[in-house]
Design a protein around this motif. Sequence first.
Motif, PDB file in Angstrom:
ATOM      1  N   GLY A  10       0.806  -1.223   0.000  1.00 50.78           N
ATOM      2  CA  GLY A  10       0.000   0.000   0.000  1.00 50.78           C
ATOM      3  C   GLY A  10       0.831   1.261   0.000  1.00 50.78           C
ATOM      4  O   GLY A  10       0.385   2.311  -0.495  1.00 50.78           O
ATOM      5  N   HIS A  11       2.064   1.179   0.529  1.00 56.69           N
ATOM      6  CA  HIS A  11       2.956   2.340   0.567  1.00 56.69           C
ATOM      7  C   HIS A  11       3.369   2.787  -0.831  1.00 56.69           C
ATOM      8  O   HIS A  11       3.872   3.895  -1.010  1.00 56.69           O
ATOM      9  N   LEU A  12       3.168   1.934  -1.855  1.00 56.56           N
ATOM     10  CA  LEU A  12       3.466   2.328  -3.236  1.00 56.56           C
ATOM     11  C   LEU A  12       2.386   3.218  -3.827  1.00 56.56           C
ATOM     12  O   LEU A  12       2.602   3.862  -4.854  1.00 56.56           O
ATOM     13  N   ASP A  34      -5.445 -15.325 -14.790  1.00 58.47           N
ATOM     14  CA  ASP A  34      -5.965 -15.716 -13.480  1.00 58.47           C
ATOM     15  C   ASP A  34      -5.153 -15.106 -12.337  1.00 58.47           C
ATOM     16  O   ASP A  34      -5.107 -15.648 -11.233  1.00 58.47           O
ATOM     17  N   LEU A  35      -4.527 -13.962 -12.597  1.00 56.77           N
ATOM     18  CA  LEU A  35      -3.730 -13.274 -11.590  1.00 56.77           C
ATOM     19  C   LEU A  35      -4.589 -12.912 -10.377  1.00 56.77           C
ATOM     20  O   LEU A  35      -5.722 -12.446 -10.526  1.00 56.77           O
ATOM     21  N   ILE A  36      -4.054 -13.135  -9.183  1.00 55.35           N
ATOM     22  CA  ILE A  36      -4.720 -12.732  -7.941  1.00 55.35           C
ATOM     23  C   ILE A  36      -3.910 -11.589  -7.328  1.00 55.35           C
ATOM     24  O   ILE A  36      -2.717 -11.749  -7.065  1.00 55.35           O
ATOM     25  N   ILE A  37      -4.553 -10.451  -7.133  1.00 54.68           N
ATOM     26  CA  ILE A  37      -3.875  -9.241  -6.656  1.00 54.68           C
ATOM     27  C   ILE A  37      -4.356  -8.911  -5.250  1.00 54.68           C
ATOM     28  O   ILE A  37      -5.562  -8.861  -4.999  1.00 54.68           O
ATOM     29  N   VAL A  38      -3.414  -8.682  -4.352  1.00 60.40           N
ATOM     30  CA  VAL A  38      -3.723  -8.283  -2.973  1.00 60.40           C
ATOM     31  C   VAL A  38      -3.138  -6.893  -2.754  1.00 60.40           C
ATOM     32  O   VAL A  38      -1.938  -6.688  -2.948  1.00 60.40           O
ATOM     33  N   VAL A  39      -3.983  -5.951  -2.361  1.00 57.62           N
ATOM     34  CA  VAL A  39      -3.574  -4.545  -2.245  1.00 57.62           C
ATOM     35  C   VAL A  39      -3.578  -4.118  -0.777  1.00 57.62           C
ATOM     36  O   VAL A  39      -4.542  -4.382  -0.051  1.00 57.62           O
ATOM     37  N   GLY A  40      -2.512  -3.451  -0.359  1.00 57.00           N
ATOM     38  CA  GLY A  40      -2.424  -2.955   1.009  1.00 57.00           C
ATOM     39  C   GLY A  40      -3.114  -1.612   1.191  1.00 57.00           C
ATOM     40  O   GLY A  40      -3.575  -0.989   0.231  1.00 57.00           O
ATOM     41  N   GLY A  41      -3.169  -1.168   2.443  1.00 60.38           N
ATOM     42  CA  GLY A  41      -3.843   0.093   2.772  1.00 60.38           C
ATOM     43  C   GLY A  41      -2.947   1.307   2.656  1.00 60.38           C
ATOM     44  O   GLY A  41      -3.399   2.395   2.296  1.00 60.38           O
ATOM     45  N   GLY A  42      -1.661   1.145   2.978  1.00 59.88           N
ATOM     46  CA  GLY A  42      -0.698   2.215   2.798  1.00 59.88           C
ATOM     47  C   GLY A  42      -0.841   3.378   3.768  1.00 59.88           C
ATOM     48  O   GLY A  42      -1.424   3.256   4.846  1.00 59.88           O
ATOM     49  N   LEU A  68     -10.719  -1.418   5.568  1.00 61.38           N
ATOM     50  CA  LEU A  68     -11.622  -0.652   4.706  1.00 61.38           C
ATOM     51  C   LEU A  68     -10.840   0.174   3.679  1.00 61.38           C
ATOM     52  O   LEU A  68     -11.235   0.261   2.513  1.00 61.38           O
ATOM     53  N   VAL A  69      -9.745   0.769   4.110  1.00 62.29           N
ATOM     54  CA  VAL A  69      -8.939   1.561   3.170  1.00 62.29           C
ATOM     55  C   VAL A  69      -8.331   0.658   2.101  1.00 62.29           C
ATOM     56  O   VAL A  69      -8.298   1.016   0.912  1.00 62.29           O
ATOM     57  N   ILE A 107      -9.111  -9.553  -7.268  1.00 62.87           N
ATOM     58  CA  ILE A 107      -8.405  -8.512  -6.522  1.00 62.87           C
ATOM     59  C   ILE A 107      -9.065  -8.343  -5.167  1.00 62.87           C
ATOM     60  O   ILE A 107     -10.288  -8.455  -5.037  1.00 62.87           O
ATOM     61  N   CYS A 108      -8.254  -8.102  -4.150  1.00 65.13           N
ATOM     62  CA  CYS A 108      -8.785  -7.941  -2.799  1.00 65.13           C
ATOM     63  C   CYS A 108      -7.865  -7.059  -1.985  1.00 65.13           C
ATOM     64  O   CYS A 108      -6.745  -6.737  -2.395  1.00 65.13           O
ATOM     65  N   GLY A 109      -8.350  -6.670  -0.808  1.00 68.23           N
ATOM     66  CA  GLY A 109      -7.535  -5.981   0.185  1.00 68.23           C
ATOM     67  C   GLY A 109      -7.371  -6.902   1.379  1.00 68.23           C
ATOM     68  O   GLY A 109      -7.157  -8.105   1.234  1.00 68.23           O
ATOM     69  N   GLY A 110      -7.501  -6.338   2.581  1.00 64.08           N
ATOM     70  CA  GLY A 110      -7.399  -7.140   3.787  1.00 64.08           C
ATOM     71  C   GLY A 110      -8.672  -7.928   4.059  1.00 64.08           C
ATOM     72  O   GLY A 110      -9.729  -7.633   3.485  1.00 64.08           O
ATOM     73  N   PHE A 111      -8.564  -8.913   4.950  1.00 64.27           N
ATOM     74  CA  PHE A 111      -9.706  -9.759   5.279  1.00 64.27           C
ATOM     75  C   PHE A 111     -10.155  -9.616   6.734  1.00 64.27           C
ATOM     76  O   PHE A 111     -11.314  -9.383   7.002  1.00 64.27           O
ATOM     77  N   TYR A 112      -9.206  -9.802   7.661  1.00 66.04           N
ATOM     78  CA  TYR A 112      -9.567  -9.886   9.074  1.00 66.04           C
ATOM     79  C   TYR A 112      -8.686  -8.967   9.928  1.00 66.04           C
ATOM     80  O   TYR A 112      -7.494  -8.802   9.633  1.00 66.04           O
ATOM     81  N   PRO A 113      -9.245  -8.405  11.011  1.00 63.81           N
ATOM     82  CA  PRO A 113      -8.403  -7.668  11.964  1.00 63.81           C
ATOM     83  C   PRO A 113      -7.282  -8.549  12.496  1.00 63.81           C
ATOM     84  O   PRO A 113      -7.448  -9.757  12.645  1.00 63.81           O
ATOM     85  N   THR A 114      -6.159  -7.928  12.763  1.00 62.25           N
ATOM     86  CA  THR A 114      -4.910  -8.533  13.273  1.00 62.25           C
ATOM     87  C   THR A 114      -4.137  -9.281  12.188  1.00 62.25           C
ATOM     88  O   THR A 114      -3.023  -9.732  12.456  1.00 62.25           O
ATOM     89  N   ILE A 115      -4.689  -9.411  10.994  1.00 63.71           N
ATOM     90  CA  ILE A 115      -4.003 -10.130   9.920  1.00 63.71           C
ATOM     91  C   ILE A 115      -3.612  -9.132   8.834  1.00 63.71           C
ATOM     92  O   ILE A 115      -4.472  -8.487   8.231  1.00 63.71           O
ATOM     93  N   SER A 116      -2.323  -9.002   8.581  1.00 63.68           N
ATOM     94  CA  SER A 116      -1.835  -8.037   7.598  1.00 63.68           C
ATOM     95  C   SER A 116      -2.203  -8.479   6.183  1.00 63.68           C
ATOM     96  O   SER A 116      -2.495  -9.658   5.928  1.00 63.68           O
ATOM     97  N   THR A 117      -2.166  -7.529   5.253  1.00 69.33           N
ATOM     98  CA  THR A 117      -2.419  -7.894   3.861  1.00 69.33           C
ATOM     99  C   THR A 117      -1.303  -8.785   3.317  1.00 69.33           C
ATOM    100  O   THR A 117      -1.541  -9.574   2.395  1.00 69.33           O
TER     101      THR A 117
END
Length: 222
Positions: A10-12, A34-42, A68-69, A107-117
Motif C-alpha cells: 500500500g505504501h506504493l 488468473d492473476l490474484i492481486i492483494v492490495v495494502g492500505g498504505g 476498509l482503506v 483482486i482484494c484488500g485485507g480480510f480480518y483484523p490482526t491479519i496483515s495484507t
Amino acid sequence: MRKIVLKIGGHLLERQSFKKYSEILNEAIKIKKDLIIVVGGGDKAREFIKIGRTLGLSESFLDYLGILVSHINALIFHQYLSKYNEIYFVKDLDRLIELANLNKAIICGGFYPTISTTTVACMISELVNGELLYATNVEGIYDKDPKKFKDAKLYARIHIDELIKIFEKNQEFYAGGYKLFDLQSLQIIKRSKIPVRVFNGENAENILKAIKNENIGTIIYY
C-alpha cells in the motif's frame, strides 16, 4: 502451471501513482489472466488509524479501518481493470475460495483484523498452491533497513529459516517504515514452501518482469 499472487504494498500507492499501476496491472492480466492481486492500505490507512488511536478506539477497530482503506484501493483498481478484463473484487476468504478455481483474475484488500495484507497474500498463495510476488519499495530483502543503514546487505536469495532469524533478532525489520513481513506470514510461507520473490515495485514495469520470472529482487528458498 502455478497461479500467481501479486502483493502490491500500500505504501506504493499515492494519488498520482494509481494510473501507472492500473495500466501495468491491466498488462499483467493480459499475461496471466488468473492473476490474484492483494492490495495494502498504505499511508492513508495509517492516517486513519492514527486518528482513531488519538480517540482511544480499540486496536481491533483500527485494524478494521485499515482493512476498509485497503478495500477502497482495491476497488479503484477493480473499477478500472474491469473495463478490459473479467476480474472479481472479493472482501473475504469464503468468496475467494468460491472463485479460486475459475481461472479468473481476482483482486482484494485485507480480510480480518490482526491479519496483515501480507499474511492475506500468503494465505491465498497457500490456498491456490501459487507463487507470491511481493512488490515493495526497496530492491528486495536486506539484513537490515536499507533506508536507515548504508551498509545493509541485499540478498539475491535467502533461506526461509535465515529470514525468520533476522525477523526474530530485529523486531524493527522494516522496509520504508512498515514491516516487510510479520511472523505469521513467514510461518505460512515456511509450512507450505511457497515460492516467493520480493522486488522493487516503485518501478511499475518490474511487476511485468516478475510475472515473466525475470531475475529481479530476492528469492526466498527452502
